[in-house]
Design a protein around this motif. Sequence first.
Motif, short mmCIF file in Angstrom:
data_model
loop_
_atom_site.label_atom_id
_atom_site.label_comp_id
_atom_site.label_asym_id
_atom_site.label_seq_id
_atom_site.Cartn_x
_atom_site.Cartn_y
_atom_site.Cartn_z
N THR A 1 0.63 -1.17 0.38
CA THR A 1 0.12 -0.20 0.10
C THR A 1 0.83 1.17 -0.02
OG1 THR A 1 -2.01 0.43 0.87
CG2 THR A 1 -0.40 0.45 2.28
N ILE A 2 0.29 2.51 -0.40
CA ILE A 2 0.96 3.50 0.28
C ILE A 2 -0.07 4.64 0.88
CG2 ILE A 2 2.01 5.58 -1.41
CD1 ILE A 2 1.60 3.70 -3.95
N THR A 3 0.86 4.94 1.67
CA THR A 3 0.22 6.37 2.36
C THR A 3 -0.65 7.19 1.52
OG1 THR A 3 1.75 5.79 4.29
CG2 THR A 3 0.39 8.01 4.52
N ASN A 4 -2.54 7.04 2.08
CA ASN A 4 -3.10 8.11 1.76
C ASN A 4 -3.32 8.11 0.61
OD1 ASN A 4 -2.84 8.96 4.32
ND2 ASN A 4 -2.51 10.79 4.26
N HIS A 5 -2.96 7.18 -0.82
CA HIS A 5 -2.77 7.45 -1.83
C HIS A 5 -4.04 5.85 -1.93
CE1 HIS A 5 0.01 10.38 -1.86
NE2 HIS A 5 -0.31 10.56 -2.90
N THR A 6 -5.10 6.04 -3.33
CA THR A 6 -5.94 4.97 -3.58
C THR A 6 -5.15 4.65 -4.66
OG1 THR A 6 -8.15 6.44 -2.87
CG2 THR A 6 -8.14 4.54 -4.68
N LEU A 7 -5.26 2.97 -5.05
CA LEU A 7 -4.89 2.59 -6.24
C LEU A 7 -5.44 1.38 -6.80
CD1 LEU A 7 -1.75 0.55 -3.52
CD2 LEU A 7 -1.66 2.60 -4.82
N THR A 8 -5.52 1.99 -7.74
CA THR A 8 -6.81 1.51 -9.34
C THR A 8 -6.20 0.00 -9.66
OG1 THR A 8 -8.00 3.51 -9.25
CG2 THR A 8 -7.68 1.95 -10.43
N VAL A 9 -6.58 -0.93 -9.93
CA VAL A 9 -6.55 -2.05 -10.77
C VAL A 9 -6.10 -1.77 -12.18
CG1 VAL A 9 -5.62 -4.43 -10.98
CG2 VAL A 9 -5.81 -3.17 -8.28
N GLN B 1 0.12 21.44 2.03
CA GLN B 1 -0.24 22.34 2.94
C GLN B 1 -0.42 20.95 4.34
OE1 GLN B 1 -2.17 22.54 0.48
NE2 GLN B 1 -4.25 23.17 0.92
N ASP B 2 -1.09 19.89 3.97
CA ASP B 2 -1.17 19.03 4.60
C ASP B 2 -0.68 17.66 5.14
OD1 ASP B 2 -4.47 20.42 4.28
OD2 ASP B 2 -4.84 18.78 3.24
N SER B 3 0.83 18.42 4.91
CA SER B 3 1.35 17.16 5.04
C SER B 3 3.16 17.77 4.33
CB SER B 3 1.20 15.57 4.32
OG SER B 3 1.80 16.35 2.67
N THR B 4 4.29 16.76 4.47
CA THR B 4 5.40 17.50 4.68
C THR B 4 5.62 17.60 3.11
OG1 THR B 4 6.37 15.28 4.98
CG2 THR B 4 6.38 17.31 6.49
N GLY B 5 4.95 16.36 1.56
CA GLY B 5 5.26 15.69 0.91
C GLY B 5 5.76 14.35 0.98
N LEU B 6 5.94 13.73 1.75
CA LEU B 6 6.63 12.12 2.02
C LEU B 6 5.64 11.39 2.37
CD1 LEU B 6 9.41 11.22 1.51
CD2 LEU B 6 9.40 11.21 4.13
N PHE B 7 5.84 10.31 1.44
CA PHE B 7 4.49 9.45 1.43
C PHE B 7 4.92 7.67 2.12
CE2 PHE B 7 2.32 12.70 0.06
CZ PHE B 7 1.44 12.73 1.38
N VAL B 8 4.81 7.62 2.52
CA VAL B 8 5.37 6.05 2.84
C VAL B 8 4.30 4.90 1.96
CG1 VAL B 8 5.96 3.62 4.39
CG2 VAL B 8 5.87 6.34 5.14
N ASP C 1 10.62 7.21 14.35
CA ASP C 1 9.55 8.53 14.07
C ASP C 1 8.45 8.14 12.84
OD1 ASP C 1 11.15 9.98 15.54
OD2 ASP C 1 12.32 11.12 14.28
N LEU C 2 9.17 6.42 12.05
CA LEU C 2 8.29 6.38 10.81
C LEU C 2 6.98 5.96 11.44
CD1 LEU C 2 9.42 5.66 7.68
CD2 LEU C 2 7.84 4.32 8.45
N VAL C 3 5.53 6.29 10.66
CA VAL C 3 4.49 5.66 11.02
C VAL C 3 4.32 4.94 9.80
CG1 VAL C 3 1.44 6.08 11.63
CG2 VAL C 3 3.83 7.37 12.38
N LEU C 4 3.97 3.83 9.41
CA LEU C 4 3.12 2.77 8.65
C LEU C 4 2.25 3.30 8.30
CD1 LEU C 4 5.27 -0.50 9.12
CD2 LEU C 4 5.85 1.02 8.03
N PRO C 5 1.29 3.29 6.32
CA PRO C 5 -0.15 3.32 6.61
C PRO C 5 -0.89 2.69 6.86
CG PRO C 5 1.56 2.54 4.91
CD PRO C 5 2.20 2.37 5.59
N HIS C 6 -2.07 2.61 8.05
CA HIS C 6 -3.06 2.92 8.68
C HIS C 6 -3.66 1.76 7.75
CE1 HIS C 6 -5.25 5.77 6.89
NE2 HIS C 6 -6.85 4.92 6.99
N HIS C 7 -3.44 2.08 6.39
CA HIS C 7 -4.67 1.26 5.84
C HIS C 7 -3.72 -0.56 5.32
CE1 HIS C 7 -3.95 4.24 3.37
NE2 HIS C 7 -3.59 3.75 2.35
#
Length: 620
Positions: free
Chosen positions: A279-287, A322-329, A368-374
């Motif tokens: 998965t990718i934090t805060n992103h929807t994946l479309t198969v 504005q909602d984040s640093t622009g870095l996603f796991v 300090d790293l948080v894995l994607p909650h989903h």
Amino acid sequence: MSFGIVKLIVYTILYRGTECMEIARLNHKVPFWSLSYIDMGKQYCVLPAVLIVLIFATVVPSSSSSSTISKRFHFNVEWKNISRLCNRKAILTVNGEYPGPAISVNEGDHVEIKVTNGVFINTTIHWHGIKQLRTGWADGPAYVTQCPIKPGGSYTYKFTVTGQRGTLWWHAHIAWQRATIYGAFIIFPRMPYPFPIPIEAEIPIIFGEWWNLPVEGIEDEMYKFGSGPNSSDAYTINGLPGSLYPCSDKDTFIQTVERGKTYMLRIINAALNDELFFTITNHTLTVVEIDASYTKPLDTKAIMITPGQTFTLLFTANQHHQDSTGLFVMAARPYLTTVFPFDNTTTIGFLKYKGTVAENMALPKPSDLVLPHHLPDMEDHAFATTFSHQLRSLATARYPCNVPKKIDKRVVITISLNLQDCPANQTCKGYKGKRFAASMNNQSFIRPPTSILEWYYLNSSSTRYSYDFPHKPPHVFDYTGIDPLMHNLNPDFGTKLFAVEYGTKLEIVLQDTGFLNLENHPIHIHGHNFFIVGTGFGNYNADKDTTRYNLVDPPERNTVGVPMGGWAAVRINADNPGVWFMHCHLEEHTSWGLATGFIVKSGSKSSQSLLPPPDDLPAC
């Protein structure tokens, strides 16, 4: 100008003209895709340019009298020293690359790949998912369709990519060499993608496993002592473990993206022994595609992918700065269905949004790293089951779902892990001092010292092979309800195959069993795609379960995850003559014998027969 070119120009005008009118008609009527569809239309509906290209092609001499284009590659298998996880060791590579070089071809291309063995052990390469129509000599599994390429030797794999497009891959197919010898195999389509979003970039994501100790001796130890393998020390994304592992900050996959753009991920699970969630934090994946077959678009927060499978995913970089640093796991962890030791770690990479503070910031510390909650938990069987059930073939007029509605033959195959009594005067390190084995219909497959395909093609006599692989389980019982440690069937060892006539509409029901462990098994069938018409839990019941089959738009694949404690039914149009390997893509299970082979006999026409072997086919 030839009549063929005239027909092509007329077809282009009619076809693209019709499509462009359809694009215009759909303006403002397709809620989700509309804006991108029109953007695509601006690039696609330029008929004058198309005609100019076609006319130009008629006056410029061609270097080939055939419309088929040949793509040639050279692979050199060689050792290379690589540092990962604070360790440095020599690994097997192709052309010194880890992962190996990506192959990109177009649908319809003829492909020639010369593989030179520059190391002092045998090797082969398998082009995973390529159907190899009449070219089984190029399929690659050692001692099944070819003898290995000896040290210092070369072999040129020759085949044509027919009727396939999308994400596939290649890997070594002998011993455990695919631990490091693997890469992407991308087939670009003749026609535009059936999803109309403009793609900013196509990004291969290949999952693998890393061992600090040499991998080459693992299978030898398993054979010697009947034991299980050591689990890996890390998972990798494009050969990089990610910053959660020691000494791996610099060995972390990072992909820069632009906000508002859509990207294609070509996902490949090359791991030896583990199914994975991704998965990718805060992103929807479309198969949009699986195993090089288009699917109905499926939005999901995560995927489950077995070894051997591929996915093509789309995602849009739509997070607000504005909602984040622009870095996603982005993260991958194992899907656990085994009681055997396994690697319970997590590999991560990062998306960096262009123009944000992420571009210049250091990667966060693991603490300090948080894995994607989903990201699903390792034992999230409900997610794995639901996700797999949601996959559907595209099933349109242009990309039909040619699933056999009726079948000529059904073969039911139980999949088992087994224990063998330890032979006298030997040391065995399996459970309770016994040897581990695995089987299909209680037959544990032994790869012979010669090529099965050559034996079949030459109609040779040999006591090593036989056609009497059982078409149903030799013992009928509650396959999934037994005590896994109290019950056991000692398998028979050998090289038994089953044969079908050309054109057979074949159904194979794969049934998990509870010996030692209920487990998800990714079964890969060479030489054919198949349709997963049904899955379920418990014992397969033909009278009841066939009524629930999906014969409209079942997913089309080359590797199926047989659910733990359940079954999967697949249907195949057996129209590719040759000898084809069928095996579990968990390498430890294949090493224990969880495999078999089936033969598709030649048809009545010359076009339905296996081509003769090439002159440079390696000898045993």
